[in-house]
Write a protein that holds these residues in place. Structure first.
Motif, PDB file in Angstrom:
ATOM      1  N   GLU A  65       0.838  -1.195   0.000  1.00 39.67           N
ATOM      2  CA  GLU A  65       0.000   0.000   0.000  1.00 39.67           C
ATOM      3  C   GLU A  65       0.872   1.243   0.000  1.00 39.67           C
ATOM      4  OE1 GLU A  65      -0.454  -2.420   2.336  1.00 39.67           O
ATOM      5  OE2 GLU A  65      -2.435  -3.225   1.882  1.00 39.67           O
ATOM      6  N   VAL A  66       0.564   2.165  -0.879  1.00 40.11           N
ATOM      7  CA  VAL A  66       1.288   3.428  -0.966  1.00 40.11           C
ATOM      8  C   VAL A  66       0.321   4.590  -0.801  1.00 40.11           C
ATOM      9  CG1 VAL A  66       2.740   4.887  -2.425  1.00 40.11           C
ATOM     10  CG2 VAL A  66       3.026   2.410  -2.480  1.00 40.11           C
ATOM     11  N   PHE A  67      -0.840   4.459  -1.430  1.00 37.88           N
ATOM     12  CA  PHE A  67      -1.863   5.505  -1.396  1.00 37.88           C
ATOM     13  C   PHE A  67      -3.079   4.960  -0.652  1.00 37.88           C
ATOM     14  CE2 PHE A  67       0.356   5.615  -5.513  1.00 37.88           C
ATOM     15  CZ  PHE A  67       1.062   6.784  -5.342  1.00 37.88           C
ATOM     16  N   GLY A  68      -3.069   5.030   0.671  1.00 42.80           N
ATOM     17  CA  GLY A  68      -4.158   4.437   1.453  1.00 42.80           C
ATOM     18  C   GLY A  68      -4.122   2.930   1.322  1.00 42.80           C
ATOM     19  N   ARG A  69      -5.212   2.349   0.839  1.00 44.35           N
ATOM     20  CA  ARG A  69      -5.282   0.892   0.645  1.00 44.35           C
ATOM     21  C   ARG A  69      -4.660   0.439  -0.666  1.00 44.35           C
ATOM     22  NH1 ARG A  69      -8.686  -2.936   1.288  1.00 44.35           N
ATOM     23  NH2 ARG A  69      -9.641  -2.663  -0.749  1.00 44.35           N
ATOM     24  N   GLY A  71      -1.847   0.505  -4.035  1.00 41.61           N
ATOM     25  CA  GLY A  71      -0.441   0.615  -4.388  1.00 41.61           C
ATOM     26  C   GLY A  71      -0.281   0.665  -5.895  1.00 41.61           C
TER      27      GLY A  71
END
Length: 170
Positions: A65-69, A71
């Protein structure tokens, strides 16, 4: 050597893996069988079904995960869903060449590349196939897969350029 059974994964991941294997194996039948033949259509519908479920289930798998839930891998899922939509739109419009190009690109750049990168150390497929003792062997699988993909791309590109040159001389 200790292998991790895939059944230890959560149910969504198991479904994702099943449809990934289906897309990987049915894809060449759909893509390289004679167009408009019953086998092409049947394999094509099965492949599209597998791709849609493969991409759809990826949104429920956690990790990276990178942006909230979400990726970077989820961008590939959005690309896959858009590609299926666009390819089906093109075939219904009668644009067979663009339909074929989209489906080939989706298979080779979507399914195969994503499949190859499942051999990164720590991934379920890497542990299930290579085991814990040889986890670094995954890098060799990735390199071999990317070399094969590059070879296919260069061969396909050369064939495309040759056909474009012939068409330009008409």
């Amino acid at each position: 050597m200790s292998f991790q059974p895939i059944s230890d994964a959560d149910p969504v991941t198991v479904v994702h893996i099943i449809f990934g294997v289906c897309a990987l194996t049915v894809g060449p039948i759909a893509l390289y069988s004679k167009a408009r033949a019953a086998l092409h259509r049947a394999a094509g519908y099965l492949w599209v079904f597998a791709i849609v479920l493969l991409a759809g289930t990826s949104f429920f798998i956690e990790g990276l995960e990178v942006f909230g839930r979400f990726g970077p891998i989820h961008l590939l899922s959005v690309f896959a869903l858009w590609s299926v939509f666009e390819a089906m739109r093109q075939i219904y419009r009668g644009n067979i060449q663009l339909h074929r190009r989209i489906m080939l690109n989706l298979y080779w750049y979507g399914v195969v590349i994503a499949g190859v990168f499942n051999f990164l150390p720590g991934r379920i497929i890497n542990r299930a196939i290579l085991g814990d003792a040889r986890v670094e062997l995954g890098y060799a699988v990735i390199i071999l897969g990317l070399v094969c993909l590059l070879g296919w791309h260069l061969k396909d590109r050369r064939k495309f350029l040759e056909s474009a040159a012939v068409a330009g001389r008409r």
